[in-house]
Design an enzyme around this catalytic site. Structure first.
Site, PDB file in Angstrom:
ATOM      1  N   LYS A 118       0.752  -1.080  -0.043  1.00  0.00           N
ATOM      2  CA  LYS A 118       0.127   0.024   0.135  1.00  0.00           C
ATOM      3  C   LYS A 118       0.789   1.220  -0.042  1.00  0.00           C
ATOM      4  O   LYS A 118       0.502   2.205  -0.718  1.00  0.00           O
ATOM      5  CB  LYS A 118      -0.912  -0.105   1.297  1.00  0.00           C
ATOM      6  CG  LYS A 118      -2.185  -0.909   1.033  1.00  0.00           C
ATOM      7  CD  LYS A 118      -3.193  -0.585   2.170  1.00  0.00           C
ATOM      8  CE  LYS A 118      -4.354  -1.349   2.202  1.00  0.00           C
ATOM      9  NZ  LYS A 118      -5.241  -1.184   3.332  1.00  0.00           N
ATOM     10  N   LYS A 208      -8.664  -8.707 -10.617  1.00  0.00           N
ATOM     11  CA  LYS A 208      -9.957  -8.602  -9.970  1.00  0.00           C
ATOM     12  C   LYS A 208     -10.799  -7.420 -10.397  1.00  0.00           C
ATOM     13  O   LYS A 208     -10.123  -6.543 -10.758  1.00  0.00           O
ATOM     14  CB  LYS A 208      -9.462  -8.477  -8.358  1.00  0.00           C
ATOM     15  CG  LYS A 208     -10.353  -8.882  -7.334  1.00  0.00           C
ATOM     16  CD  LYS A 208      -9.850  -8.573  -5.944  1.00  0.00           C
ATOM     17  CE  LYS A 208     -10.416  -7.634  -5.193  1.00  0.00           C
ATOM     18  NZ  LYS A 208      -9.778  -7.390  -3.797  1.00  0.00           N
ATOM     19  N   LYS A 211     -13.157  -1.334  -7.641  1.00  0.00           N
ATOM     20  CA  LYS A 211     -13.567  -0.033  -7.686  1.00  0.00           C
ATOM     21  C   LYS A 211     -12.198   1.018  -7.736  1.00  0.00           C
ATOM     22  O   LYS A 211     -12.155   1.907  -8.249  1.00  0.00           O
ATOM     23  CB  LYS A 211     -14.581   0.490  -6.707  1.00  0.00           C
ATOM     24  CG  LYS A 211     -14.653   1.909  -6.700  1.00  0.00           C
ATOM     25  CD  LYS A 211     -15.748   2.410  -7.806  1.00  0.00           C
ATOM     26  CE  LYS A 211     -15.732   3.749  -8.130  1.00  0.00           C
ATOM     27  NZ  LYS A 211     -15.659   4.818  -7.045  1.00  0.00           N
TER      28      LYS A 211
END
Ligand code: TRP
Length: 342
Positions: A118, A208, A211
């Protein structure tokens, strides 16, 4: 006392069809099933949501909307063994995190794969200490309620291991009696069966459906107009094999559509595959999938609109009151152990 099954349900992004099939539906079904034997905790980790920059003005609304979605998926609000609550409404989560922080190594957290992933995606000055600290807050979420069962995905393996480590560390050093969650292998056995289906992007079926990547044509949002969603399915990427087969490697686009169709029509995958295998008419096949998506969205949107949000608020208040009591007990034991209370 019933054993605790605890699940954190994130509400950062607008939910997609992939989230619906892969998370909301199976979680609502499992909560009901587990409630016969366990105390089921389903909480919104809203403090985790702010560890990366988000649209803060939407957080509260989004949380409520996701809870409405759960209810629309069949999560009961009137079941005495199911507790739905928001992390930030139980201050003990933050308090315990701070204490655990002081028994956590900087190096230990630096090795967390999720943090590395991240933080690599963010500009350096946006990588927050909160993001670094994410696993400690997660450990607090679990340890406060003595949850043995935390059915998380493989991507949360390290965080679960960390929770066990930190609990053991405090138990050893202070003679505490914190309950360790079971290992990830046991968690996977506990959930049983194959993992919930993972829906891929309609445009790029190697990835995948998500959003958070910019892929509007490949992503169906649950808030999409059903007509638009229908069109997205009709223009989904397929292949030039020329006939339908269930095969993730050779025909990921087609296979993704087969999985969507089986999930939305509530039909066993084998049956759906048997029906469509060998079909050369991709257009005909897609129409069926598109229609199932259209019907699903239309029905779901109606159900979400008719959810009694007042009943959700009431449930939240009751659960949060109860959880504050439980969490404060564990917190007090830890505070005493480290000399903050007598
Ligand atoms: N980190 C979890 C996820 O990404 C969400 C979460 C936060 C969680 N706290 C938790 C899950 C405690 C289980 C238990 O999905």
């Amino acid at each position: 006392m019933k054993e605790v099954v605890l699940t954190g349900i994130r509400s950062n992004d607008e939910p997609t069809l992939g989230n619906y099939i892969g998370a909301f539906l199976p979680m609502a079904a499992q909560a009901k099933q587990h409630s016969e034997q366990y105390a089921v905790h389903m909480f919104v980790p809203d403090l985790h949501s702010i560890t990366t920059p988000i649209d803060y003005s939407q957080l509260h609304t989004r949380t409520m909307r996701n809870l409405s979605l759960f209810v629309a998926c069949g999560l009961p609000l009137d079941n005495d063994s199911i507790y739905i609550y928001r992390q930030s409404y139980i201050p003990a989560h933050s308090e315990l995190t701070w204490i655990l922080d002081n028994f956590t190594g900087f190096g230990e957290l630096s090795r967390m794969v999720e943090f590395k992933d991240k933080s690599a995606k963010l500009d350096n000055d946006r990588v927050s200490v909160g993001l670094f600290n994410y696993p400690v807050l997660m450990a607090a979420d679990i340890l406060l309620y003595g949850a043995k069962w935390v059915p998380v995905g493989e991507d949360q393996r390290q965080h679960l291991e960390f929770t066990r480590t930190i609990a053991q560390r405090l138990n050893n050093q202070f003679g505490l009696d914190l309950t360790l969650p079971e290992t990830i292998e046991k968690q996977q056995e506990f959930v049983g069966r194959a993992a919930a289906p993972r829906i891929r992007s309609l445009k790029n079926p190697a990835k995948k459906m998500s959003k958070s990547v910019d892929d509007p044509a490949g992503t169906i949002l649950l808030s999409d107009n059903p007509n638009d969603a229908y069109k997205k399915v009709m223009s989904a990427a397929t292949d030039d094999v020329g006939a339908v087969h269930f095969d993730w490697d050779a025909q990921p686009g087609i296979t993704n559509l087969l999985v969507i169709l089986a999930s939305l029509t509530n039909t066993p995958q084998d049956e759906v595959n048997e029906h469509w295998t060998g079909t050369t008419q991709y257009g005909e096949f897609k129409k069926h999938v598109a229609q199932s998506v259209y019907d699903c969205l239309e029905d779901l949107q109606t159900r979400i609109a008719s959810v009694d949000t007042g009943a959700i608020e009431q449930h939240l208040q009751k659960s949060e009151q109860h959880m504050n009591q439980q969490a404060n007990k564990t917190l007090l034991a830890v505070q005493k152990a480290v000399g903050l209370r007598t």
